[in-house]
Design a protein around this motif. Structure first.
Motif, PDB file in Angstrom:
ATOM      1  N   ASP A 155     130.539 -61.242   5.856  1.00 23.02           N
ATOM      2  CA  ASP A 155     130.104 -61.847   7.119  1.00 23.02           C
ATOM      3  C   ASP A 155     131.156 -62.844   7.604  1.00 23.02           C
ATOM      4  OD1 ASP A 155     128.875 -63.070   9.245  1.00 23.02           O
ATOM      5  OD2 ASP A 155     126.950 -63.336   8.243  1.00 23.02           O
ATOM      6  N   PRO A 156     131.775 -62.618   8.786  1.00 19.03           N
ATOM      7  CA  PRO A 156     132.815 -63.532   9.270  1.00 19.03           C
ATOM      8  C   PRO A 156     132.283 -64.899   9.668  1.00 19.03           C
ATOM      9  CG  PRO A 156     132.300 -61.906  10.962  1.00 19.03           C
ATOM     10  CD  PRO A 156     131.551 -61.498   9.722  1.00 19.03           C
ATOM     11  N   GLU A 157     130.969 -65.051   9.780  1.00 22.52           N
ATOM     12  CA  GLU A 157     130.401 -66.319  10.219  1.00 22.52           C
ATOM     13  C   GLU A 157     129.916 -67.181   9.060  1.00 22.52           C
ATOM     14  OE1 GLU A 157     127.401 -65.538  13.094  1.00 22.52           O
ATOM     15  OE2 GLU A 157     128.787 -64.635  14.552  1.00 22.52           O
ATOM     16  N   THR A 158     130.110 -66.696   7.840  1.00 25.16           N
ATOM     17  CA  THR A 158     129.676 -67.479   6.684  1.00 25.16           C
ATOM     18  C   THR A 158     130.859 -67.759   5.768  1.00 25.16           C
ATOM     19  OG1 THR A 158     129.131 -65.523   5.350  1.00 25.16           O
ATOM     20  CG2 THR A 158     127.397 -66.412   6.772  1.00 25.16           C
ATOM     21  N   ASP A 159     130.752 -68.847   5.042  1.00 23.89           N
ATOM     22  CA  ASP A 159     131.769 -69.201   4.056  1.00 23.89           C
ATOM     23  C   ASP A 159     131.066 -69.939   2.933  1.00 23.89           C
ATOM     24  OD1 ASP A 159     134.083 -69.570   2.710  1.00 23.89           O
ATOM     25  OD2 ASP A 159     134.883 -71.118   4.027  1.00 23.89           O
ATOM     26  N   SER A 172     135.412 -66.440   0.577  1.00 30.40           N
ATOM     27  CA  SER A 172     134.834 -65.115   0.782  1.00 30.40           C
ATOM     28  C   SER A 172     135.712 -64.309   1.739  1.00 30.40           C
ATOM     29  CB  SER A 172     133.408 -65.238   1.330  1.00 30.40           C
ATOM     30  OG  SER A 172     133.388 -66.029   2.498  1.00 30.40           O
ATOM     31  N   ASN A 174     135.025 -62.465   4.525  1.00 29.02           N
ATOM     32  CA  ASN A 174     134.781 -62.600   5.967  1.00 29.02           C
ATOM     33  C   ASN A 174     135.282 -61.389   6.754  1.00 29.02           C
ATOM     34  OD1 ASN A 174     133.645 -65.127   5.514  1.00 29.02           O
ATOM     35  ND2 ASN A 174     135.596 -66.177   5.795  1.00 29.02           N
ATOM     36  N   ARG A 175     135.349 -60.243   6.113  1.00 25.03           N
ATOM     37  CA  ARG A 175     135.799 -59.004   6.765  1.00 25.03           C
ATOM     38  C   ARG A 175     135.333 -57.832   5.920  1.00 25.03           C
ATOM     39  NH1 ARG A 175     139.087 -57.240   3.154  1.00 25.03           N
ATOM     40  NH2 ARG A 175     140.638 -58.551   2.070  1.00 25.03           N
TER      41      ARG A 175
END
Length: 273
Positions: A155-159, A172, A174-175
């Motif tokens: 998920d590109p919106e989470t870290d 993470s 993110n892709r």
């Protein structure tokens, strides 16, 4: 008294001259040996570079042969073998022995299907993880937890801060995944779990994951029953080429978009399990 002294001096001078001559010879031999060894190293290095470049060209030619073969068939149902992995196809190119094998990626679950996946899609993967764990006896994470972790990892919106505090620290993805072994970077995974799960997963572009109901392993067919590959489903093949030069082997692993006749990923290494 002068003659004995003169003779002694002459002997000393002769001894010094002999030692000097021996030293010069020793230095010359050492230099010659060093030059010979350096030349041998240079020859081996040049030979290795030449063989690597030649193997790359041979591998690219092998890719074209496979692409031409795939162009002549309509889809995975028309493959001339009944298994996910083709027989080893040996051939000779300029006296270099080459072995090629092709894997149908529709026999595996595409991890990128979990990118933005809903509970239904995550459930399929969770059942796969749990089934592999129970059948193999490997130390596996919970299927449900791993499915959520993989979705979050892409998920590109989470870290997730848990990755930053891990050993070693990381972030993470993110892709989408490029190769399936990126699964090892996801929280909860371990090497034993990867070895058990690797034969059943893959990674290729897109969020579809059609399953070949004819050739897939029974474990996969049971879990993904009713999800057979459709006519417009993506179809990827993985090609492994091995070029043999004496005792040395050079590998190339290529992910091929068989439906569109193009190579999407090429690595100078052996393919993953």
């Amino acid at each position: 008294m002068r003659q004995p002294v003169a003779r002694a001096t002459a002997r000393r001078q002769q001894g010094v001259a002999l030692l000097t001559a021996l030293l010069v010879v020793a230095l010359a031999v050492t230099a010659a040996v060093a030059m010979a060894l350096r030349s041998q190293v240079d020859i081996r290095r040049t030979s290795a570079v030449f063989e690597r470049d030649q193997s790359r060209q041979i591998a690219l030619g092998g890719e074209k042969m496979v692409l031409q073969f795939l162009e002549r068939i309509e889809g995975p149902d028309d493959l001339p073998w009944d298994t996910c992995r083709s027989p080893t196809l040996p051939f000779m190119v300029d006296e270099v022995r080459v072995q090629a094998t092709v894997d149908n990626m529709q026999c595996r679950y595409n991890l990128n299907a979990l990118s933005g996946a809903d509970e239904v899609e995550q459930g399929f993967f969770a059942r796969l993880v749990d089934k592999v764990g129970s059948d193999s006896g490997a130390d596996m994470p919970s299927g449900a937890q791993l499915a959520l972790a993989v979705t979050d990892w892409m998920d590109p919106e989470t870290d997730d801060p848990a990755y930053r505090t891990a050993e070693p620290a990381r972030v993470s993805g993110n892709r989408a995944m490029l190769v399936a072994s990126e699964l090892n970077s996801v929280l909860g995974m371990n090497s034993e779990a990867w070895r058990a799960l690797a034969p059943y997963v893959t990674a290729y572009p897109g969020q579809d994951s059609p399953i070949d109901a004819k050739r897939s392993a029974e474990l996969v067919r049971d879990i993904f029953a009713g999800r057979a590959a459709g006519e417009q489903a993506p179809w990827y093949m993985r090609l492994e080429l091995v070029a043999e030069f004496g005792q040395r082997r050079f590998y190339q692993c290529s992910l091929i978009d068989a439906a569109n006749g193009r190579v999407v990923l090429r690595e100078q290494t052996a393919c993953e399990p």
